[in-house]
Design an enzyme around this catalytic site. Structure first.
Site, PDB file in Angstrom:
ATOM      1  N   PHE A  96       0.800  -1.228   0.000  1.00  0.00           N
ATOM      2  CA  PHE A  96       0.000   0.000   0.000  1.00  0.00           C
ATOM      3  C   PHE A  96       0.836   1.284   0.000  1.00  0.00           C
ATOM      4  CE2 PHE A  96       0.862  -0.081   4.596  1.00  0.00           C
ATOM      5  CZ  PHE A  96       1.092   1.257   4.837  1.00  0.00           C
ATOM      6  N   LYS A 120      -1.037  -7.330  -9.216  1.00  0.00           N
ATOM      7  CA  LYS A 120      -1.988  -7.413  -8.097  1.00  0.00           C
ATOM      8  C   LYS A 120      -1.624  -6.293  -7.119  1.00  0.00           C
ATOM      9  CE  LYS A 120      -3.040  -8.620  -4.183  1.00  0.00           C
ATOM     10  NZ  LYS A 120      -3.544  -7.653  -3.189  1.00  0.00           N
ATOM     11  N   GLU A 173      -4.968  -4.068  -2.024  1.00  0.00           N
ATOM     12  CA  GLU A 173      -6.414  -3.798  -2.052  1.00  0.00           C
ATOM     13  C   GLU A 173      -6.751  -2.468  -1.380  1.00  0.00           C
ATOM     14  OE1 GLU A 173      -4.695  -6.044  -0.459  1.00  0.00           O
ATOM     15  OE2 GLU A 173      -5.796  -7.050   1.143  1.00  0.00           O
ATOM     16  N   SER A 194       5.166  -6.917   3.549  1.00  0.00           N
ATOM     17  CA  SER A 194       5.709  -7.226   4.877  1.00  0.00           C
ATOM     18  C   SER A 194       6.517  -8.525   4.831  1.00  0.00           C
ATOM     19  CB  SER A 194       4.557  -7.378   5.865  1.00  0.00           C
ATOM     20  OG  SER A 194       3.731  -8.447   5.455  1.00  0.00           O
ATOM     21  N   CYS A 216       9.713   1.643   3.478  1.00  0.00           N
ATOM     22  CA  CYS A 216      10.604   0.559   3.901  1.00  0.00           C
ATOM     23  C   CYS A 216      12.026   1.075   4.096  1.00  0.00           C
ATOM     24  CB  CYS A 216      10.595  -0.562   2.878  1.00  0.00           C
ATOM     25  SG  CYS A 216      11.281  -0.049   1.324  1.00  0.00           S
ATOM     26  N   GLU A 238       9.058  -3.783  13.308  1.00  0.00           N
ATOM     27  CA  GLU A 238       8.739  -2.717  12.353  1.00  0.00           C
ATOM     28  C   GLU A 238       7.477  -2.004  12.835  1.00  0.00           C
ATOM     29  OE1 GLU A 238       7.462  -3.841   8.302  1.00  0.00           O
ATOM     30  OE2 GLU A 238       8.674  -2.159   7.590  1.00  0.00           O
TER      31      GLU A 238
END
Ligand code: NAD
Length: 487
Positions: free
Chosen positions: A152, A176, A179, A229, A284, A378
């Site tokens: 995301f 993909k 979402e 992740s 990240c 994280e």
């Protein structure tokens, strides 16, 4: 320019937007918590339809020359520039970033396209006379149908890490997107079509876990790239490779910045705060732990001053969801309970007029010890944990103790000390006096340890290896030549 969002996001198959599935999920803007659209939760069946479209497109697309294929991306790059304002606002709406941060994503996407269109200059096949009259040649050939699964936090840039290179190299693709942020990729498909990309070369299947599992299982998908992740990167890497696909899976991070007492105070404070709070810490490459060596209090004081200048809803964007905001605030509260000192507290942040949005202010936590969860896990928010170290050796040991290994940085004016960190840090991307050490193209992007699974990096020259296979041809055209094997 106002942006128009369709009431329903659709899958993109064979050059057409279509919906085959009844299950839908709301898409919420983190800026104010409003529902902006919804998307289909696709199934294996939908992935199969997309794969069939990509299989159909492959022979014609892969038989074009590399020089022919890159022409589409010259045009596409121009379209990204022409539509930069709209694309930026789309990222803002679905992800919650500031305008400047969202625009930087498109600029990086443009740079990634520039690398892709340079492929004909980079890929010059090797040929050699290996025996008298006998030539050996190596060519790079596409794999077939490949897939890209994205997170995301960079709705536009991360898809550009994979899509231009994979497609320019002759593959056809199933994308993909997360979402949570499917709008940017939908717009990318429209611009690719406008640039002249043939139908079926790029396809989108929207949804969540079920789509990812279908991609990993589908027998006609040759390669899977994943960014997200660590937990899911491991699942995807294991599942895709156990189904005999090649896979590169980038995971989470816990980046350490080592600050030495001789560091330039203004520049360091500026960089550390920009790294930990930029994109609301949802990067990240964000600084998550600062290891302060010896006497660095003056730098920490400046960091707090700098942090106060970051205002949610102004120059600090939103957190992706209510759940993520809660998770970040829990980390801060737990650290406080365990004895850490909160120098700047971003909990309970709200933005006037956007009370339904999800915001966390910049948070600086001092007196953190290596065993605390804020030092190890994280957090993915605008939070930095400060661990104090007596010397550089201890600082490096703390950095090495992290199970992740995406990025690390050192702030100092001493070349010798910087070199010590460069050599000993256990991370794939190192910064010297740079808080977000993202390698620019053509240098490749990828971490170490639990931050990446698979061989090679996801961008740059490394990605050429990933998206292609070698064909070796041995040729002899002069039967009269007295040649024999190994002559
Ligand atoms: P995520 O792992 O939750 O989701 C990534 C993708 O995996 C999404 O498309 C999602 O639909 C899918 N997914 C989620 N759960 C799944 C499951 N159980 N099984 C199969 N698929 C699943 O990641 P996110 O929250 O979207 O993104 C943030 C994470 O991504 C952070 O950990 C961040 O560090 C990481 N990230 C890493 C890099 C890198 O280069 N290493 C870059 C960007 C983001």
């Amino acid at each position: 320019m106002a942006i128009i969002v369709e009431p329903q996001v659709k899958n993109y198959i064979n050059g057409k937007f279509e919906i085959n599935n009844q299950d839908i999920m709301d898409i919420v803007s983190p800026l104010d918590g409003s529902i902006i659209s919804n998307l289909p939760l696709s199934t294996y069946q939908d992935v199969d339809i997309a794969v069939k479209s990509a299989i159909k497109a492959f022979p014609s697309w892969s038989s074009k020359t590399l020089k022919e294929r890159v022409q589409i991306f010259f045009r596409y790059r121009v379209l990204l520039e022409e539509n930069i304002d709209e694309l930026t606002k789309l990222i803002q709406l679905e992800n919650g970033k500031t305008y400047a941060e969202a625009k930087a994503e498109i600029e990086k996407g443009i740079e990634l396209c520039e690398f892709a269109v340079s492929m004909p200059q980079i890929i010059v096949n090797e040929i050699q006379e290996v025996s008298r009259g006998v030539e050996c040649k190596i060519e790079r050939k596409p794999l077939g149908v490949v897939a890209s699964i994205t997170p995301f936090n960079f709705p536009n840039m991360v898809p550009h890490w994979t899509m231009p290179n994979a497609i320019v190299l002759g593959n056809t693709m199933i994308m993909k997107p997360s979402e949570l942020v499917p709008l940017s990729v939908t717009r990318m498909a429209e611009l690719l079509k406008e640039a002249g990309l043939p139908d079926g070369v790029f396809n989108i299947v929207n949804g969540g876990k079920e789509v990812v599992e279908a991609i990993c299982d589908h027998p006609d998908i040759e390669a899977v790239s994943f960014v997200g992740s660590t937990k899911v990167a491991k699942i995807v890497y294991k599942r895709a490779t156990s189904n005999l696909k090649r896979c590169v899976a980038l995971g989470g991070a816990k980046n350490h910045l080592i600050v030495l007492p001789d560091a330039n105070p203004e520049m360091t404070a500026n960089n550390v705060v920009a790294s930990m709070a930029g994109c609301a810490g949802q990067r990240c490459m964000a600084a998550s732990v600062m290891v302060g060596v010896d006497k660095v209090q003056h730098i920490i004081d400046k960091m707090v001053e700098e942090g106060k200048k970051m205002v949610p809803g102004e120059n600090l964007g939103a957190i992706i969801s209510a759940e993520a905001k809660l998770r970040i605030e829990k980390y801060i509260t737990e650290a406080e309970k365990n004895g850490a000192k909160i120098l700047l507290d971003g909990r309970d942040a709200t933005v006037k007029g956007k009370e339904g949005g999800y915001y966390v202010g910049p948070t600086i936590i001092d007196q953190v010890t290596a065993d605390m969860s804020v030092a190890r896990e994280e957090i993915f928010g605008p939070v930095i944990s400060i661990i104090r170290a007596k010397n550089i050796e201890e600082a490096i040991e703390i950095e090495n103790g992290s199970e992740y290994g995406n990025a690390a940085a050192v702030f100092t004016q001493s070349g010798g000390l910087a070199k010590q960190v460069i050599e000993k840090a256990s991370a794939g991307m190192i910064g010297v006096n740079i808080g977000v050490p993202v390698p620019r193209e053509p240098f490749s992007f990828g971490g170490w340890n639990e931050s990446k699974f698979g061989i090679g990096d996801i961008t740059g020259r490394s990605s050429i290896e990933f998206w292609t296979q070698n064909k070796k041809t041995t040729t002899k055209w002069n039967p009269q030549a007295q040649t024999n094997w190994m002559s």
